[in-house]
Design an enzyme around this catalytic site. Structure first.
Site: not given
Length: 774
Positions: A41, A23
């Site tokens: 996520n 990320r």
């Protein structure tokens, strides 16, 4: 569509993309390309990014994500949906993770060895990570061993009890920092700590626990050291007296210990390391690699009678700090457990579980969620051959050709692992050890449950797979679950499961047949005998036994596996009379059999009984050769005679003994005679060198089984041959069979992702089970 037009894109990324700093990586790429939106996520282990911007920038963003992903990540698939621009965002951010009620399609990462940047932080005196053993970042540190559930966020890991300090919080939210969005972020101000204890559990107050531990190790003490996946037992590896004490306490007279060295240079002082071995040793996975010994810097008692030693490099700051306080080329670093029991992981029970083993305990106060042993492998002709697939590799999935359905398979008994296969991916549990007691079975049950939770499987499996052997605890457990939950149960013949396993990891099609060579110690055969030297014609649904080693009597059953000279005598009864056997063994029968001539008489009598156990095991033939040249009279660990045989064979002359493989046709199957070579070797052993006998024994089996496979290929027209079974970890036998097959124009399939031994059979069981119901 014009590249100057603004659009929105929803991008889904599957693979190993959670827990690897993905990320933050997405964030930096999005900002670089002037995109706005968010990244999250997902509960299926994938990542989703929603971005707005100019089409050319989004296209460039997708290319950079594919090409520049973090080294530890693994992108399996990227899909994206282009939509009309809606001007919904004014920045790019990392958003709160989502939990979705579907089976995981992504890959959660294994534990990742400490990275070079974190090591550098640990040795900067002005750093708050200076000498801090739990130093980690978005690119490294515990993952599988510390996670409870997906998506991967701190509150669902072993770090939930350690709120981050203001300094760590600043790093966590700084997109330019290496610890940006790192769920394992911690420092000496807010994270776990280590303490040193006496064996009675009382704490030792010292300024530097690592300096004190190093001092104790130097004095010859045995220390229990808690790591990320369990507690190790550690001692000097250069002191015979210390290792003798260690072996006595652990009741482990011969079984090799694993070593850990501070760096690659230290390893090269006592072991040969080729380029592929070096690459594997220094990779982020940090497995134990079996290396060839080259001198006596390390005590011979570390791996007595063997030519290889298992070595790994430090993968946590804890281990790095231990070596920082020592001047040793290696330490013994072996699993902290009593014989037959799982490795200790909890502080409050470790003192009892390791009572009498460790002098001192170096423990931390962070929970180990998932117990996980170190992986062990060997490099054979540039290929990995696992004996244990665990830390650093689990839960990486294996792509399999059956894409529908969800199955569970419980494996066999020895060196076991279980498998869950879901939608074309097989996920193995960590190494479970031998499942022959209630503690081992409970470990397996918990490992399956934890893996199931991690994969977000909330409904019953479509089918369960197990071994055909009715007395395995794993098979009995599978029966129990099948009946309780009304789930179909599919039982696999042991060696068929071996061959399905190698076929599946090599992508063999659902209806394709291959030939399989399965060489191991034992497996319950389809005819009620014990198999172990097999050539099968195999598909995922069925098999036909086409050839095997000679069937030998095995009086007393498993007693022959512990006392290999019994097996040698029993094998000789297939070839010569009792009087001849008495004559050729009379000078040493009292030394090699516990009860001397009385036991000899019993073996000879039982070997001729119709109800005697019979076996075609390769392992038992190798054991017999080892006994013949006096390598071992009593087996003290699984595979010991064969491993010592391989060690001495490495020094032998392959051309010193000439005897072609004798193959006959019996009941429509090819059979390799083994009793005749045992007889010829024993009557000539005084004229031959031990190492030459050992080398010939391996050569005879490899060439003989290769010839059978060649004949079966000619008979059937099948041109692909899979190699499996624990004997295939023997480098010479593996290479010789593979080379012979390739020279005959056959395609050889190897196992590189799961162990060729019994730790890989659950994969075969799982695939057969799915093939049955789908």
């Amino acid at each position: 569509m014009s590249s100057n037009k603004q659009i929105e894109a929803v991008i889904n990324i599957d693979g190993r993309v959670q827990g690897v700093g993905f990320r933050p990586f997405i964030y930096r790429k999005a900002v670089k390309n002037n995109l706005e939106g968010y990244v999250i996520n997902l509960g299926d282990a994938g990542v989703e990014a929603v971005v707005e911007g100019y089409e050319r920038d989004i296209n460039n963003f997708i290319k950079e994500v594919e090409n520049d992903a973090p080294d530890v990540s693994e992108i399996e698939k990227i899909t994206y949906d282009l939509r009309a621009y809606r001007d919904r965002f004014n920045e790019f951010k990392i958003d709160k993770s989502q939990t979705r009620g579907k089976v995981a399609s992504g890959i959660f990462p294994p534990d990742i060895g400490i990275c070079d940047d974190c090591l550098e932080d640990m040795f900067k005196p002005d750093s708050r990570w200076y000498h801090y053993p739990f130093t980690a970042c978005a690119w490294c540190g515990p993952r599988f061993s510390g996670i409870r559930a997906l998506p991967y966020d701190r509150e669902r890991t072993h770090m939930h009890e350690f709120p981050i300090c203001s300094y760590c919080e600043k790093d966590y939210y700084d997109p330019l920092d290496r610890r940006f969005d790192a769920q394992g972020i911690t420092c000496r101000l807010c994270g776990p700590n280590m303490n040193l204890y006496h064996s009675d559990g009382s704490k030792i107050d010292v300024k530097d626990v690592f300096e004190e531990t190093g001092k104790l190790l130097s004095e010859g003490k045995i220390i229990a050291v808690k790591g990320i996946g369990g507690i190790h037992l550690s001692s000097l590896a250069t002191d015979d007296e210390v290792i003798e004490k260690f072996r006595s306490r652990k009741r482990r007279p011969q079984q090799p210990f694993a070593l850990m060295s501070p760096d690659l240079g230290s390893v090269k002082e006592y072991a040969e390391v080729n380029s592929e071995e070096e690459k594997t040793l220094t990779s982020w996975r940090k497995p134990i690699v079996l290396l060839k010994k080259k001198n006596r810097i390390i005590s011979e008692l570390v791996a007595p009678g063997l030519h290889r030693v298992g070595v790994m490099l430090p993968y946590t700051g804890i281990q790095v700090m231990l070596f920082d306080k020592l001047n040793e080329p290696a330490l013994i670093m072996t699993s902290g457990n009593k014989p037959g029991l799982p490795m200790a992981i909890k502080n409050n029970t470790a003192f009892e579980e390791l009572d009498g083993l460790a002098d001192y305990f170096l423990l931390h106060n962070r929970e180990i969620v998932n117990r996980i042993d170190d992986s062990v492998l060997r490099i054979i002709d540039g290929r990995k051959a696992f004996t244990r697939r665990s830390r650093g590799y689990v839960p990486d999935p294996i792509e399999v050709p059956i894409k529908k359905g969800i199955s569970m398979a419980v494996g066999a008994e020895l060196r076991n692992s279980a498998v869950i296969t879901s939608m074309g991916k097989a996920f193995t549990t960590q190494y479970l050890g031998d499942i022959d007691n209630l503690e081992g079975l409970e470990f397996e049950k918990n490992a399956i449950k934890n893996l199931r939770d991690l994969l977000n499987i909330t409904h019953n499996f479509d089918v369960i797979g197990c071994d055909l052997h009715p007395q395995y605890m794993t098979s009995q457990y599978a029966e129990e679950i099948s009946q309780e939950r009304d789930i179909p149960l599919v039982k696999s013949q042991h060696h068929h499961a071996h061959i399905i396993s190698v076929a599946a990891e090599n992508g063999i099609a659902k209806d394709e047949e291959i030939l399989g060579i399965a060489l191991d110690g034992a497996g319950y055969g389809g005819d009620g005998t014990i198999w172990g030297g097999e050539v099968l014609k195999s598909s995922y649904s069925d098999y036909q036994r086409m050839g095997h080693l000679e069937i030998l009597p095995m009086p007393g059953g498993d007693i022959c596996t512990y006392y290999p000279y019994r097996m040698l005598i029993a094998a000789l009864t297939n070839q010569v009379t009792d009087d001849i056997i008495r004559d050729i063994t009379k000078n040493h029968v009292n030394n090699v059999l516990r009860h001397g001539e009385n036991e000899l008489d019993l073996i000879l009598k039982q070997s001729k009984r119709n109800d005697v156990m019979k076996t075609s095991s390769t392992g038992r033939v190798l054991d017999s050769i080892a006994a013949l040249i006096g390598l071992t009279n009593k087996r003290t660990y699984e595979g010991e005679p064969a491993m010592k045989l391989e060690a001495i064979a490495s020094k032998g002359n392959l051309d010193a003994i000439h005897m072609d493989p004798e193959i006959t046709a019996e009941h429509g199957k090819y059979v390799l005679n083994t009793s005749k070579i045992l007889y010829n070797l024993i009557i000539n052993k005084n004229k031959l060198k031990k190492q030459d006998i050992a080398a010939f024994g391996q050569k005879y089996i490899a060439n003989g089984i290769g010839l059978i496979a060649k004949k079966v290929s000619e008979d059937t027209g099948i041109k692909k041959v899979g190699l499996s079974g624990g004997v295939l970890v023997n480098g010479y036998i593996n290479r010789t069979i593979a080379k012979f097959m390739e020279n005959e124009g056959l395609t050889v399939l190897h196992q590189k992702k799961v162990p060729p031994g019994d730790g890989g059979t659950a994969l075969g069981q799982s695939i057969k089970a799915l093939n049955f119901v789908i």
